[in-house]
Enzyme design. Sequence first.
Site, mmCIF file in Angstrom:
data_model
loop_
_atom_site.group_PDB
_atom_site.id
_atom_site.type_symbol
_atom_site.label_atom_id
_atom_site.label_comp_id
_atom_site.label_asym_id
_atom_site.label_seq_id
_atom_site.Cartn_x
_atom_site.Cartn_y
_atom_site.Cartn_z
ATOM 1 N N TYR A 27 0.964 -1.358 0.079
ATOM 2 C CA TYR A 27 0.001 0.040 -0.163
ATOM 3 C C TYR A 27 0.925 1.266 0.042
ATOM 4 O O TYR A 27 0.390 2.392 -0.402
ATOM 5 C CB TYR A 27 -1.016 0.090 1.286
ATOM 6 C CG TYR A 27 -1.779 -1.069 1.021
ATOM 7 C CD1 TYR A 27 -2.045 -2.062 0.109
ATOM 8 C CD2 TYR A 27 -2.446 -1.448 2.498
ATOM 9 C CE1 TYR A 27 -3.026 -2.970 0.306
ATOM 10 C CE2 TYR A 27 -3.411 -2.785 2.545
ATOM 11 C CZ TYR A 27 -3.435 -3.397 1.561
ATOM 12 O OH TYR A 27 -4.521 -4.531 1.572
ATOM 13 N N HIS A 49 1.090 -11.587 1.700
ATOM 14 C CA HIS A 49 -0.059 -10.750 0.922
ATOM 15 C C HIS A 49 -0.547 -11.718 -0.181
ATOM 16 O O HIS A 49 -1.704 -11.747 -0.483
ATOM 17 C CB HIS A 49 0.637 -9.623 0.349
ATOM 18 C CG HIS A 49 -0.667 -8.476 0.264
ATOM 19 N ND1 HIS A 49 -0.504 -7.258 0.251
ATOM 20 C CD2 HIS A 49 -1.825 -8.570 -0.272
ATOM 21 C CE1 HIS A 49 -1.584 -6.543 -0.010
ATOM 22 N NE2 HIS A 49 -2.486 -7.426 -0.308
HETATM 23 N N1 LIG Z 1 -5.167 -8.749 0.954
HETATM 24 C C1 LIG Z 1 -5.811 -8.214 0.059
HETATM 25 O O1 LIG Z 1 -5.239 -8.616 -1.274
HETATM 26 C C2 LIG Z 1 -6.708 -6.990 -0.025
HETATM 27 C C3 LIG Z 1 -7.247 -6.635 -1.231
HETATM 28 C C4 LIG Z 1 -8.298 -5.632 -0.966
HETATM 29 C C5 LIG Z 1 -8.400 -4.979 0.209
HETATM 30 N N2 LIG Z 1 -7.760 -5.469 1.183
HETATM 31 C C6 LIG Z 1 -7.824 -4.646 2.598
HETATM 32 O O2 LIG Z 1 -9.317 -4.408 2.984
HETATM 33 C C7 LIG Z 1 -9.505 -3.095 3.297
HETATM 34 C C8 LIG Z 1 -11.058 -2.945 2.625
HETATM 35 O O3 LIG Z 1 -11.085 -3.103 1.361
HETATM 36 P P1 LIG Z 1 -12.274 -2.710 0.602
HETATM 37 O O4 LIG Z 1 -12.317 -1.227 -0.092
HETATM 38 O O5 LIG Z 1 -12.556 -3.677 -0.619
HETATM 39 O O6 LIG Z 1 -13.608 -2.931 1.491
HETATM 40 P P2 LIG Z 1 -15.171 -2.592 1.327
HETATM 41 O O7 LIG Z 1 -15.709 -2.699 2.742
HETATM 42 O O8 LIG Z 1 -15.549 -3.878 0.397
HETATM 43 O O9 LIG Z 1 -15.445 -1.255 0.584
HETATM 44 C C9 LIG Z 1 -15.051 -0.095 1.149
HETATM 45 C C10 LIG Z 1 -15.495 0.999 0.323
HETATM 46 O O10 LIG Z 1 -16.803 1.008 0.108
HETATM 47 C C11 LIG Z 1 -17.482 2.319 0.105
HETATM 48 N N3 LIG Z 1 -18.739 2.251 0.511
HETATM 49 C C12 LIG Z 1 -19.245 1.789 1.762
HETATM 50 N N4 LIG Z 1 -20.270 1.985 1.942
HETATM 51 C C13 LIG Z 1 -20.912 2.462 0.642
HETATM 52 C C14 LIG Z 1 -22.094 2.633 0.247
HETATM 53 N N5 LIG Z 1 -23.191 2.562 1.025
HETATM 54 N N6 LIG Z 1 -22.183 3.397 -0.859
HETATM 55 C C15 LIG Z 1 -21.110 3.760 -1.582
HETATM 56 N N7 LIG Z 1 -19.870 3.348 -1.482
HETATM 57 C C16 LIG Z 1 -19.755 2.790 -0.003
HETATM 58 C C17 LIG Z 1 -16.267 3.035 0.984
HETATM 59 O O11 LIG Z 1 -16.398 4.395 0.453
HETATM 60 P P3 LIG Z 1 -16.422 5.744 1.352
HETATM 61 O O12 LIG Z 1 -15.273 6.306 1.463
HETATM 62 O O13 LIG Z 1 -17.487 6.580 0.591
HETATM 63 O O14 LIG Z 1 -17.226 5.346 2.750
HETATM 64 C C18 LIG Z 1 -14.962 2.362 0.952
HETATM 65 O O15 LIG Z 1 -14.158 2.839 -0.058
HETATM 66 C C19 LIG Z 1 -8.550 -2.318 2.200
HETATM 67 O O16 LIG Z 1 -8.243 -0.835 2.892
HETATM 68 C C20 LIG Z 1 -7.454 -3.244 2.563
HETATM 69 O O17 LIG Z 1 -6.863 -3.017 3.847
HETATM 70 C C21 LIG Z 1 -6.798 -6.656 1.209
#
Ligand SMILES: NC(=O)c1ccc[n+]([C@@H]2O[C@H](COP(=O)([O-])OP(=O)(O)OC[C@H]3O[C@@H](n4cnc5c(N)ncnc54)[C@H](OP(=O)(O)O)[C@@H]3O)[C@@H](O)[C@H]2O)c1
Length: 298
Positions: free
Chosen positions: A51, A108
């Site tokens: 990241y 990862h």
């Molecule tokens: N290990 C891996 O390979 C891997 C891969 C991907 C992610 N991750 C980890 O997982 C974390 C979370 O990932 P993710 O972003 O995929 O999580 P997620 O929980 O699927 O999505 C979170 C995103 O959704 C948006 N959101 C939430 N509620 C919403 C709604 N009602 N309407 C519109 N947008 C909404 C949020 O934006 P707002 O800012 O507008 O609230 C936020 O950017 C990452 O930060 C990372 O640490 C790990």
Amino acid sequence: MSSVSFTLNDGTIVPGIGFGTGTALFGKDCAGQVKQAIDAGFVHLDGAQAYNNEESLSEGIKLSGKPRSELFIVTKLRPGALAEHVKPAFDASLKKLGVDFVDLFLVHCPIAMKAGDPQPDLPEVWHEVEAIHAQGLAKSIGVSNFRIPHLQAILPTAKVIPSVNQLEIHPYVWKTVEPIVKFGVENGNITAASYGGLTPIVRAAGGPLDPVLATVAERLTKEFGKPVSTGQVLSKWVLQKKIILVTTSSKEERLREYLQTAELPDLTEAEIAEIDTVGAKLHKRVFMKHVFDDTDPQ
Ligand SMILES: NC(=O)c1ccc[n+]([C@@H]2O[C@H](COP(=O)([O-])OP(=O)(O)OC[C@H]3O[C@@H](n4cnc5c(N)ncnc54)[C@H](OP(=O)(O)O)[C@@H]3O)[C@@H](O)[C@H]2O)c1
């Protein structure tokens, strides 16, 4: 502190809802957002070398004033790292994070990011991670994006069984990911963690689950006496499967909503079964597609 937690196979207690500094914050200064998340009540912080913002994660922690002892800090080995890269990369992470140890260190990604790049030798990589654990520099160790063959590659020679496998988990991949989660539970009690959990509403809106999530949210709203969102229904679905939830938001109100999920009434068995069944009608994977060949996903 989120009022839901999970006990790992090494006895460590993990706050069940984590704030991630990837995806939306990937490569960005996350200090302000980390402080905001900690102020909202998050103590589980999910970072990664990839990241490219571990320094600002550290800065956000400092700004929050939260004592190190109350935080659960995660980082991950950069994808593509070979066994000889593990210790130097980990040491660099400790320095950037400004801590003496991390609570959880994850590999990862099990394979190189690009075709043609050298492939990591997984048992060797894992032995290097175990050495870090043995020195107490990572209290718990685990993996991410490991399919069953990747787990099978490390388990026979592992001295420490991974505590966590962090995977893309939501109803639109559940049919393909459930066997991996089950394999982990049955082979050393490996706890799954979910990322991308909000995909059905954020990245695949308009899919077959929309009416189901709306109906469940309406039922929970009546029972809870306060508005319950479809996002909270998805988060509750993850937590009730005994899966750690890793999410993120730039918005204070939504951060509080995420944490409140733990207090909501449970989904019924029938609601969970309906979400599983209807979710299986659409396959939508967003992340790590080079690892998951979805014609042979396990
Ligand atoms: N290990 C891996 O390979 C891997 C891969 C991907 C992610 N991750 C980890 O997982 C974390 C979370 O990932 P993710 O972003 O995929 O999580 P997620 O929980 O699927 O999505 C979170 C995103 O959704 C948006 N959101 C939430 N509620 C919403 C709604 N009602 N309407 C519109 N947008 C909404 C949020 O934006 P707002 O800012 O507008 O609230 C936020 O950017 C990452 O930060 C990372 O640490 C790990």
